[in-house]
Design an enzyme around this catalytic site. Sequence first.
Site, short mmCIF file in Angstrom:
data_model
loop_
_atom_site.label_atom_id
_atom_site.label_comp_id
_atom_site.label_asym_id
_atom_site.label_seq_id
_atom_site.Cartn_x
_atom_site.Cartn_y
_atom_site.Cartn_z
N GLU A 97 0.73 -1.12 0.04
CA GLU A 97 0.13 0.29 0.10
C GLU A 97 1.11 1.24 0.08
O GLU A 97 0.50 2.27 -0.55
CB GLU A 97 -0.92 0.07 1.18
CG GLU A 97 -2.09 -1.13 1.11
CD GLU A 97 -1.79 -2.18 1.63
OE1 GLU A 97 -0.45 -2.61 1.95
OE2 GLU A 97 -2.55 -3.06 1.68
N PHE A 136 -11.32 -7.50 14.31
CA PHE A 136 -10.33 -7.92 13.33
C PHE A 136 -10.07 -6.81 12.22
O PHE A 136 -10.88 -6.55 11.41
CB PHE A 136 -10.79 -9.29 12.64
CG PHE A 136 -9.56 -9.92 11.57
CD1 PHE A 136 -8.37 -10.29 12.05
CD2 PHE A 136 -9.90 -9.71 10.20
CE1 PHE A 136 -7.39 -10.68 11.18
CE2 PHE A 136 -8.89 -10.36 9.38
CZ PHE A 136 -7.63 -10.63 9.60
N GLN A 137 -8.65 -6.62 12.15
CA GLN A 137 -8.44 -5.60 11.15
C GLN A 137 -8.95 -4.32 11.42
O GLN A 137 -9.34 -3.63 10.32
CB GLN A 137 -8.52 -6.04 9.56
CG GLN A 137 -7.79 -7.18 9.41
CD GLN A 137 -7.32 -7.40 7.78
OE1 GLN A 137 -8.35 -7.46 7.27
NE2 GLN A 137 -6.40 -8.29 7.39
N LYS A 176 -17.72 -1.05 5.98
CA LYS A 176 -17.96 -1.95 5.10
C LYS A 176 -19.49 -2.18 4.74
O LYS A 176 -20.11 -2.32 3.92
CB LYS A 176 -17.48 -3.46 5.61
CG LYS A 176 -17.79 -4.50 4.63
CD LYS A 176 -17.09 -5.65 4.86
CE LYS A 176 -17.03 -6.91 3.89
NZ LYS A 176 -16.44 -8.08 4.20
N MET A 224 24.14 9.20 2.75
CA MET A 224 23.92 10.44 3.42
C MET A 224 24.08 10.56 4.70
O MET A 224 24.64 11.17 5.54
CB MET A 224 22.36 11.11 3.14
CG MET A 224 22.26 12.49 3.73
SD MET A 224 23.44 13.57 3.10
CE MET A 224 22.39 14.36 1.78
C1 LIG Z 1 12.08 5.84 5.46
C2 LIG Z 1 13.39 6.41 6.05
N1 LIG Z 1 14.22 6.03 6.98
C3 LIG Z 1 15.31 6.30 7.24
C4 LIG Z 1 15.71 7.72 6.71
C5 LIG Z 1 16.88 8.40 7.09
N2 LIG Z 1 17.66 8.52 5.87
C6 LIG Z 1 17.76 9.68 5.24
S1 LIG Z 1 19.11 9.15 4.04
C7 LIG Z 1 19.24 7.87 4.63
C8 LIG Z 1 20.49 7.06 3.46
C9 LIG Z 1 19.65 6.77 2.16
O1 LIG Z 1 20.67 5.81 1.50
P1 LIG Z 1 20.68 5.46 0.10
O2 LIG Z 1 18.95 5.10 -0.26
O3 LIG Z 1 21.58 4.32 -0.20
O4 LIG Z 1 20.77 6.74 -0.65
P2 LIG Z 1 22.31 7.66 -0.59
O5 LIG Z 1 22.29 8.68 0.48
O6 LIG Z 1 23.52 6.63 -0.57
O7 LIG Z 1 22.45 8.21 -1.98
C10 LIG Z 1 18.66 7.44 5.55
C11 LIG Z 1 18.76 6.17 6.08
C12 LIG Z 1 14.57 8.16 5.78
N3 LIG Z 1 14.87 9.39 5.26
N4 LIG Z 1 13.48 7.54 5.41
#
Ligand SMILES: Cc1ncc(C[n+]2csc(CCOP(=O)(O)OP(=O)(O)O)c2C)c(N)n1
Length: 582
Positions: free
Chosen positions: A52, A114-115, A164, A480
């Site tokens: 979803e 449920f749900q 529902k 990042m």
């Molecule tokens: C759902 C979610 N979980 C954690 C984060 C924290 N976060 C921000 S950037 C990042 C790393 C992203 O890694 P990647 O997709 O490999 O991209 P890169 O920075 O290496 O280009 C994380 C864990 C987030 N923004 N969203």
Amino acid sequence: MTDQVTGAQALIRSLEAAGVDTVFGIPGGAILPAYDPLLDSAQVRHVLVRHEQGAGHAAEGYAQATGRVGVCMATSGPGATNLVTPIADAYMDSVPIVAITGQVPSGAIGTDAFQEADICGITMPITKHNFLVTNPDDIPRTLAEAFHIAATGRPGPVLVDIAKDALQASTTFSWPRELDLPGYRPTVRPHAKQVREAARLMVEARRPVLYVGGGVLKARAAAELRVLAELTGIPLVTTLMARGAFPDSHRQHLGMPGMHGSVAAVTALQKADLIISLGARFDDRVTGKLSTFAPEAKIVHADIDPAEIGKNRAADVPIVGDCREVVADLVVAVQAEHDAGRHGDYAAWWQTLDQWRGTYPLGYDVPPDGSLAPQYVIERLGRIAGPEAIYAAGVGQHQMWASQFISYEHPYTWLNSGGLGTMGYAVPAAMGAKVGRPDALVWAIDGDGCFQMTNQELVTCAINNIPIKVAVINNGSLGMVRQWQTLFYNERYSNTDLDTHRLPDFVKLAEAYGCAGLRCDSADAVDATIEKAMAIDDLPVVVDFVVHPDAMVWPMVPAGTSNDEIMAARGVRPDFGEDDDL
Ligand SMILES: Cc1ncc(C[n+]2csc(CCOP(=O)(O)OP(=O)(O)O)c2C)c(N)n1
């Protein structure tokens, strides 16, 4: 037109009456009655997603690429809670979507059936509005209101949760001609006196900047913005949410402001004596440490949402109104100033700005070991795919590079999760964009971390003939976060190594999903690989770009610090010495 139908039939007819052509969703017990008449709709195509969250981001991508309201649908409980992330995402980025969820039968609500999940309660703070419908007679009116609220004023997500038994019961269908929403009347027309005052400040200012935010795109005001910019000659910055609202190639464009903005854009705002904010919200990623942001600037703040004005930074001239109307009225008001012989004199300002952008252009280092620079991959992709393509990014370093190193020339060609920063946005958003704009070339630019959150939607793409292209910028880590560990945690890399150079094999994964899979790990092969991907138009394509792990995003204003502290590159503080009198 009134005839006897089930609540479920009334729902599908309502979607048709609202002009919906696509719904992204997954069925389940509580929403099942709605899926039966959906089968008979000649107008509404349902795209069966695999999660979803994918349905919600696809609805966002569809909305962001087309300007129409995106629609997603899910069952009660876990189906509905899986929509929470994209709903929050749409709320933060003002994306118009309608989320329809089934709810347990009205008699069971509140019994931990449920749900059962109180999705209205859960999404109260992250929806523009939400409805719980227990009476089938209310379905058409509620849907009409939902679409109206999502699309008008400051756009945003609206959730309609339908019990529902209301879907199963008998009712009549009639689509309301008029809506009666006494508490909801967005102010669209700006106040003429405020607009005149803004125009007066614009011609008097010596160091003005147009601070352009996503609201300009939402208001479809890009053409008006260009007229205003060229009439005034004022320099302009586009936020992460506004990339494409003004051509990057235009000489008045200084680039993106904010944590990873260009030195010229960040510093222009910082040293301005007047900031004209159009559909932007003085987000912390743009202002840096708020108390030190643009200390000498007067603020003109135009926004359709009065709650934004003065929220973070006091406005000298508040203007509530639709950005297209505001900008069009500003053009008239500035012209009146010109006609009265009052023109802005920004010659000295432009000299300074040109010097900054000449001295500190965006750039990157080529890795000395011969491995691939991620910025190079993205730069080439932007060149080869061109400015007519749509680009959807994930969240992280690749997102910033995709914003920095692709030249956006047209509105609605850059989709990303700016406010919530949702990893996993790119693939499903690209899917939604491709469904909404089937003739457009759609590239997702994703990180290896983000990609592993929602790549299951590639199956949806392969099965439903939605041939998107995905560039995985595979640096083997949560890049990042790793960059912050490099800079602020003494290079102690706690839990950011994904080992993605080993597992999973993205080429095999792509093939398992029914897509074409390509890999590229050298600069020499980048162009040919992109061209090969571009030549495949009957399948989704995934390209695994294996890149150097230590590339960093520059410039950078470290979180919580002043924009005055901007670092052009590691260890490089721009020297504004001669501009101290600014
Ligand atoms: C759902 C979610 N979980 C954690 C984060 C924290 N976060 C921000 S950037 C990042 C790393 C992203 O890694 P990647 O997709 O490999 O991209 P890169 O920075 O290496 O280009 C994380 C864990 C987030 N923004 N969203």
